[in-house]
Design a protein around this motif. Sequence first.
Motif, mmCIF file in Angstrom:
data_model
loop_
_atom_site.group_PDB
_atom_site.id
_atom_site.type_symbol
_atom_site.label_atom_id
_atom_site.label_comp_id
_atom_site.label_asym_id
_atom_site.label_seq_id
_atom_site.Cartn_x
_atom_site.Cartn_y
_atom_site.Cartn_z
ATOM 1 N N PRO A 62 0.645 1.226 -4.865
ATOM 2 C CA PRO A 62 1.016 2.356 -5.715
ATOM 3 C C PRO A 62 1.453 1.893 -7.104
ATOM 4 O O PRO A 62 1.791 0.736 -7.306
ATOM 5 C CB PRO A 62 2.193 2.987 -4.969
ATOM 6 C CG PRO A 62 2.778 1.876 -4.171
ATOM 7 C CD PRO A 62 1.639 0.961 -3.825
ATOM 8 N N LYS A 80 -0.639 7.105 -6.277
ATOM 9 C CA LYS A 80 -1.729 6.423 -5.573
ATOM 10 C C LYS A 80 -2.552 5.610 -6.564
ATOM 11 O O LYS A 80 -3.050 6.135 -7.555
ATOM 12 C CB LYS A 80 -2.610 7.437 -4.854
ATOM 13 C CG LYS A 80 -3.702 6.796 -4.008
ATOM 14 C CD LYS A 80 -4.383 7.829 -3.139
ATOM 15 C CE LYS A 80 -5.537 7.315 -2.329
ATOM 16 N NZ LYS A 80 -5.577 5.937 -1.972
ATOM 17 N N SER A 88 5.180 -0.559 0.897
ATOM 18 C CA SER A 88 5.106 -1.188 -0.424
ATOM 19 C C SER A 88 6.485 -1.655 -0.860
ATOM 20 O O SER A 88 7.488 -1.319 -0.240
ATOM 21 C CB SER A 88 4.532 -0.197 -1.442
ATOM 22 O OG SER A 88 5.362 0.936 -1.536
ATOM 23 N N ASP A 113 0.854 -1.191 0.000
ATOM 24 C CA ASP A 113 0.000 0.000 0.000
ATOM 25 C C ASP A 113 0.888 1.238 0.000
ATOM 26 O O ASP A 113 2.111 1.128 -0.051
ATOM 27 C CB ASP A 113 -0.981 -0.007 1.183
ATOM 28 C CG ASP A 113 -0.292 -0.091 2.536
ATOM 29 O OD1 ASP A 113 0.811 0.475 2.696
ATOM 30 O OD2 ASP A 113 -0.849 -0.723 3.443
ATOM 31 N N MET A 114 0.299 2.412 0.074
ATOM 32 C CA MET A 114 1.079 3.647 -0.034
ATOM 33 C C MET A 114 2.092 3.804 1.099
ATOM 34 O O MET A 114 3.127 4.431 0.920
ATOM 35 C CB MET A 114 0.152 4.864 -0.101
ATOM 36 C CG MET A 114 -0.622 4.983 -1.403
ATOM 37 S SD MET A 114 0.432 5.150 -2.863
ATOM 38 C CE MET A 114 1.013 6.830 -2.677
ATOM 39 N N GLU A 115 1.815 3.230 2.260
ATOM 40 C CA GLU A 115 2.727 3.370 3.401
ATOM 41 C C GLU A 115 3.805 2.288 3.413
ATOM 42 O O GLU A 115 4.954 2.555 3.728
ATOM 43 C CB GLU A 115 1.936 3.357 4.706
ATOM 44 C CG GLU A 115 1.065 4.593 4.852
ATOM 45 C CD GLU A 115 -0.080 4.378 5.831
ATOM 46 O OE1 GLU A 115 -0.030 3.428 6.630
ATOM 47 O OE2 GLU A 115 -1.032 5.173 5.772
ATOM 48 N N LYS A 127 6.072 7.106 -6.162
ATOM 49 C CA LYS A 127 4.821 6.383 -5.923
ATOM 50 C C LYS A 127 3.638 7.237 -6.379
ATOM 51 O O LYS A 127 3.529 8.404 -6.021
ATOM 52 C CB LYS A 127 4.603 6.120 -4.435
ATOM 53 C CG LYS A 127 5.482 5.100 -3.813
ATOM 54 C CD LYS A 127 5.087 4.927 -2.342
ATOM 55 C CE LYS A 127 6.096 4.115 -1.586
ATOM 56 N NZ LYS A 127 5.705 3.947 -0.181
ATOM 57 N N SER A 135 -4.999 -0.824 -3.945
ATOM 58 C CA SER A 135 -4.350 -0.104 -2.837
ATOM 59 C C SER A 135 -2.863 0.128 -3.076
ATOM 60 O O SER A 135 -2.282 1.029 -2.492
ATOM 61 C CB SER A 135 -4.530 -0.880 -1.529
ATOM 62 O OG SER A 135 -5.894 -0.975 -1.205
#
Length: 186
Positions: free
Chosen positions: A108, A101, A27, A23-25, A99, A106
């Motif tokens: 990137p 979104k 990855s 996910d974005m946090e 990255k 979910s």
Amino acid sequence: MKQIWKPGTMIYPLPAVLVSCGDMERSNLITVAWTGTICTNPAMCYISIRPERHSYPIIASTMEFTINLTTESMAHATDLCGVKSGRDIDKWEVTGLTKGKGVNVSCPYIVESPLSIECRVKEIMHLGSHDMMIAEVLGVLADDSLLDPSTGAFDLGQAGLINYSHGHYYRQGEEIGRFGWTVKKK
């Protein structure tokens, strides 16, 4: 005359892609050459990766990934993401890739990639050294700089894509024909 070799995977060249997952946090990026189209309707593709790779459990738990086509300017990052593990480094930081979104997933996508294909895993086939992750394409993100402003046609040939062939990376060559050109009426 041809030499006889033991069985092997000599179907080359293949696209050298960077697969993003997580996910974005949290990855990761993984270089994949075992990838391709399975079906056009519904749009489906696959990636094959080894279960011991850092990205494997990330994809297996989220059941999502994005295939990002790579270019000559991304070649260094593409190779590095294939030889270094996300267990040890932050590949986004080390490569300097950006990255974006995800739109339908979910995870990137890579902003620098000319084409990013967002996928949802439908099935994982355990085959041997690699497992094949069969996925439905949920969306495609195309770099608008490759669109012809007058026709809207997408020209991926101008992207400078790279291919992988038996341990080496190559620039994609020039067009020599178009589907159906051999039977086109003059």
